[in-house]
Design an enzyme around this catalytic site. Structure first.
Site, mmCIF file in Angstrom:
data_model
loop_
_atom_site.group_PDB
_atom_site.id
_atom_site.type_symbol
_atom_site.label_atom_id
_atom_site.label_comp_id
_atom_site.label_asym_id
_atom_site.label_seq_id
_atom_site.Cartn_x
_atom_site.Cartn_y
_atom_site.Cartn_z
ATOM 1 N N GLY A 296 0.830 -1.205 0.000
ATOM 2 C CA GLY A 296 0.000 0.000 0.000
ATOM 3 C C GLY A 296 0.857 1.244 0.000
ATOM 4 C CB ILE B 140 -0.807 -2.912 3.867
ATOM 5 C CG1 ILE B 140 -0.273 -2.270 5.155
ATOM 6 C CG2 ILE B 140 -2.249 -2.481 3.636
ATOM 7 C CD1 ILE B 140 -0.208 -0.736 5.086
ATOM 8 C CB ILE C 269 8.479 -4.429 20.166
ATOM 9 C CG1 ILE C 269 9.372 -3.175 20.197
ATOM 10 C CG2 ILE C 269 8.573 -5.141 18.811
ATOM 11 C CD1 ILE C 269 8.992 -2.074 19.228
ATOM 12 C CG ASN D 151 5.852 -10.650 15.992
ATOM 13 O OD1 ASN D 151 7.074 -10.766 15.825
ATOM 14 N ND2 ASN D 151 4.996 -11.587 15.659
ATOM 15 C CD GLN E 205 6.083 -2.923 8.424
ATOM 16 O OE1 GLN E 205 5.789 -1.770 8.144
ATOM 17 N NE2 GLN E 205 5.977 -3.899 7.557
ATOM 18 N N GLY F 18 3.332 3.412 16.933
ATOM 19 C CA GLY F 18 3.435 2.844 15.587
ATOM 20 C C GLY F 18 4.873 2.854 15.111
ATOM 21 C CD GLU G 74 3.361 5.794 7.723
ATOM 22 O OE1 GLU G 74 3.243 6.556 6.771
ATOM 23 O OE2 GLU G 74 2.518 5.709 8.631
HETATM 24 MO MO1 MOS Z 1 0.888 5.471 5.157
HETATM 25 S S1 MOS Z 1 1.625 6.714 3.698
HETATM 26 O O1 MOS Z 1 0.284 6.650 6.214
HETATM 27 O O2 MOS Z 1 -0.225 4.562 4.248
#
Ligand code: MOS
Length: 752
Positions: free
Chosen positions: A234, A461, A642, A644, A651, A715, A718
């Site tokens: 995604g 995703i 964390i 996992n 990631q 999170g 990213e």
């Molecule tokens: Mo991410 S760019 O916030 O799907």
């Protein structure tokens, strides 16, 4: 929770049993193929369709002259569902190159493609404005144009402080257009049964897509179902609705037959969104001892004519370091382009490139180690609003990563290390990403043999969502992991937020945990009369309204069979809706309407929540060919609990690799005369392969944060690919003495 259990979906994926949207069987489908505009600005004068219609198997060709009428949808970031307000097939006007201008439907994919290639179009073309510096663009401040961009953060008196600063730096930076290029193409299949529509489409937000398509078709949202148990990547490209979906749905309704659309790779560059190109000017003022006294970040981003999409990363760059005098401004440049959108770590990737490069330049000015410069300016409070960080392990990350990398071996002098023909450079940069959460619902069903079914319209995703949700349910209910089945990616399931902004684990696992606790509560109440489960059980069973990290550790599973006997049932099922603290009052209504209400980051009331990391890279620049290699990427990250370590590591590793790629490989090249993407394929749009990343090391720091959400999860999807681009350029400076401020760095940019 916290165990590196293998991926829930691993076997399905490697054996081909995972069914993606375009794998779904359809009953006698027709096939659609898109015709897209060959000009970027102007209008269509005429179609010649006779030749196309003669292709055997063609069923219908729609253009703006005969397409089904659709209602408009507002931009996602203005409270709607759409990634663009440019609605194709509505008029003869062309807003950008590659806009959908006709759709051919035929008995086979091949026939549809053949006919699409025979569609002849006459245009009246005008000269388009492609990007920055193109004649005809307009520029205006972002504030007021986009409801998601609320402020240009400032504090103190920047101008005065910068004037008076002992050391000053002014530098400009630029980042290119980039495209997500997920492996799964932007396919859509639509099938109607009476008034009910099923859409198979890879989506990061099934409830958003469902409501958005219903709005465009003018039908009740409950008549629409979006299904996609797996998503082939995604990265932000599937977070908002694109125009293709409602078009295909409306055509399928008109033909009374399922339609399957598989656009080509190059069409994917213009029928969805992309990362906008950006420019930045950074001004830093510091005292001789390295304390920042003035910081200004001015950013500009390219968007389309009608839409002021804006990532606006100054909200992060103005809050990362202690500085009493801060100023910022973000502008939007309108050009004849398709509307940009979210792409992994939307604002932080381009905006921190500028700030973290500038900080390295300042360190050179000050003759100071760049890690020490960051230590001196490390913040415990948000410098704009004065709110404390819920937790912040930035310097701990720097220390861990520096140790693993061997940073102390570095002599700061540029061009001081070499190995044969290769100049070697070390560089580093900070990363951070806001901790975001959204309201989420879940349904959990427990059977007396422990088999558990978790239903939540979250999205896998590639992040490991199935896995962490299964782990959460297994632990909270005290059942073996193998007994937990998770169902996601279907808008008939309880709504979850968009899988974006790295909120999924915090949001969906919080909801699942809450609903599992509702089940425990029911079972516990059933057992209460029994003497064997008195106060002691209450503790060990851990039933409490908001179990903290500590309580979860002490948990023990209750005797499910006994509780079922006491209840006299075979199945216990609970549904619940969770919302993070500080979520607005209309959160749950919005959740059911497919509208996102993420909270967190800098927008919390009394605190500010971010995950942090530090990234160190080694680059090698060939002194003859100027080839740039990156043999080592080392990152240390702290992101709360964390869930996992295995999926988290994946990631972050993927993030580091993409971060390197954003510095050295990725750019969508634009033909500025025609405002057209040139390298719109996977051969020319460079992405890293294994040989580009011989060494990636991910270090996970333990961090406890009980102020963000019941799980203590920040999170991290990213976090990994922020700052890497700056670290690379900082390392290139160290290797060559040359500061490169425009991405991506190509070997022709290196002068030796
Ligand atoms: Mo991410 S760019 O916030 O799907």
């Amino acid at each position: 929770m916290g165990q590196p259990v293998p991926r829930y979906d691993a076997a399905a994926k490697v054996t081909g049993r995972a069914t993606y949207a375009s794998d779904m069987p359809l009953d006698n489908p027709a096939y659609a193929f898109l015709v897209t505009s060959a000009i970027a600005k102007g209008r269509i004068d005429r179609f010649e369709l006779d030749d196309a219609k003669r292709v055997r198997g063609v069923i219908e060709i729609v253009t703006h002259e005969n397409a089904p009428k659709l209602k408009d949808s507002k931009l996602f970031s203005n409270g709607g569902y759409a990634g663009t307000t440019i609605q194709p097939l509505k008029s003869a006007e062309i807003a950008h190159d590659g806009q959908i201008i006709a759709v051919v439907v035929a008995e086979s994919y091949e026939a549809a493609r053949e006919a699409a290639n025979r569609v002849k179009v006459s245009y009246s073309a005008a000269a388009p404005s492609a990007t920055f510096d193109s004649p005809g663009t307009t520029t205006a401040a972002a504030k007021g144009q986009n409801s998601q961009f609320k402020e240009d953060p400032k504090v103190g008196d920047f101008a005065k402080a910068f004037d008076a600063a002992e050391v000053k730096l002014t530098a400009s930076y630029a980042t290119p257009t980039q495209h997500h290029n997920p492996l799964e193409l932007f396919t859509t299949s639509c099938a109607w049964t009476g008034d009910n529509l099923v859409i198979y489409e890879g989506s990061q937000y099934v409830h958003g897509l469902k409501n958005g398509v219903a709005e465009q078709l003018g039908i009740d949202a409950d008549k629409v179902r979006v299904v996609n148990p797996y998503v082939g990547g995604g990265f932000g490209s599937r977070g908002s609705m694109t125009p293709r979906t409602a078009i295909i749905a409306a055509m399928a309704r008109r033909l009374n037959r399922p339609i399957k659309l598989v656009p080509t790779r190059d069409q994917g560059f213009t029928i969805t969104t992309h990362r906008a190109e950006t420019r930045h000017e950074i001004k830093l003022g510091a005292s001789r001892d390295g304390r920042l006294v003035a910081l200004r970040h001015e950013g500009a981003e390219v968007s389309s004519r009608p839409d002021a999409y804006c990532v606006g990363g100054t909200k992060t760059t103005t809050r990362l370091y202690v500085c009493p005098n801060v100023d910022s401004l973000v502008s939007i440049v309108r050009a004849d382009r398709n509307t940009p959108g979210f792409m992994r770590s939307p604002p932080e990737v381009p905006y921190l490139f500028a700030l973290e490069s500038a900080l390295d330049e300042l360190a050179v000015e000050l003759n100071m180690d760049p890690v020490e410069l960051r230590r001196i300016n490390d913040a415990t409070r948000d410098p704009i609003d004065g709110k404390p960080y819920t937790s912040r392990s930035l310097m701990a990350c720097f220390d861990e990563a520096a140790k693993a990398f061997g940073w102390s071996q570095r002599s700061p002098q540029p061009k001081s290390i070499s190995d044969g023909d290769w100049l070697i450079g070390y560089g580093c940069a900070a990363t951070c990403y806001p901790t975001l959460m959204g309201p989420s619902a879940a349904r959990v069903r427990l059977q007396r043999d422990g088999r558990t079914r978790v239903e939540i319209a979250g999205h896998e995703i590639g992040t490991g969502a199935y896995t962490v949700i299964a782990e959460t349910a297994a632990e909270r209910l005290g059942v073996p992991l193998e007994k937990v089945a998770v169902f996601m990616g279907d808008s008939d399931l309880p709504p979850a937020p968009v899988a974006g902004g790295s909120n999924s684990t915090a949001s969906t696992c919080s909801a699942v945990m809450m609903v599992c606790d509702q089940i425990r509560q029911r079972l516990f109440k059933a057992l209460m009369p029994s003497d064997t489960l008195a106060d002691k059980a209450k503790e060990t069973v851990g039933i409490s309204p908001a179990p903290s990290t500590q309580a979860a550790k002490g948990d023990r599973s209750l005797d499910i069979e006994k509780a079922f006997d006491a209840l006299g049932v075979g199945v216990v099922e609970e549904y619940g809706e969770w919302k993070p603290e500080g979520a607005p009052l209309d959160s749950f209504r919005a959740m059911h309407n497919g509208q996102v209400r993420l909270v967190g980051g800098h927008q919390m009331k009394d605190q500010i929540a971010y995950a942090f990391g530090a990234e160190f890279v080694e680059v090698r620049v060939n002194r003859f060919t100027r080839e740039i290699r990156c043999p080592r990427l080392v990152g240390a990250f702290a992101a709360g609990r964390i869930m996992n370590p295995r999926t988290a590591r994946s990631q972050l590793m993927g993030g580091l690799i993409w971060g390197m790629s954003s510095a050295l490989l990725e750019a969508t090249e634009i033909d500025e005369r025609n405002a057209r993407y040139v390298n719109d394929n996977l051969a020319d749009y460079l992405v890293p392969v294994n040989a580009d990343v011989p060494g990636v090391e991910v270090i996970l720091l333990s961090e406890e944060d009980d102020r963000i959400n019941p799980l203590g999860v920040k999170g991290l999807g990213e976090l990994g690919n922020v700052g890497t681009n700056a670290a690379i350029c900082n390392a290139i400076y160290h290797a060559t003495g040359q500061r490169i401020r425009k991405l991506p760095v190509r070997l022709e940019d290196i002068e030796l």
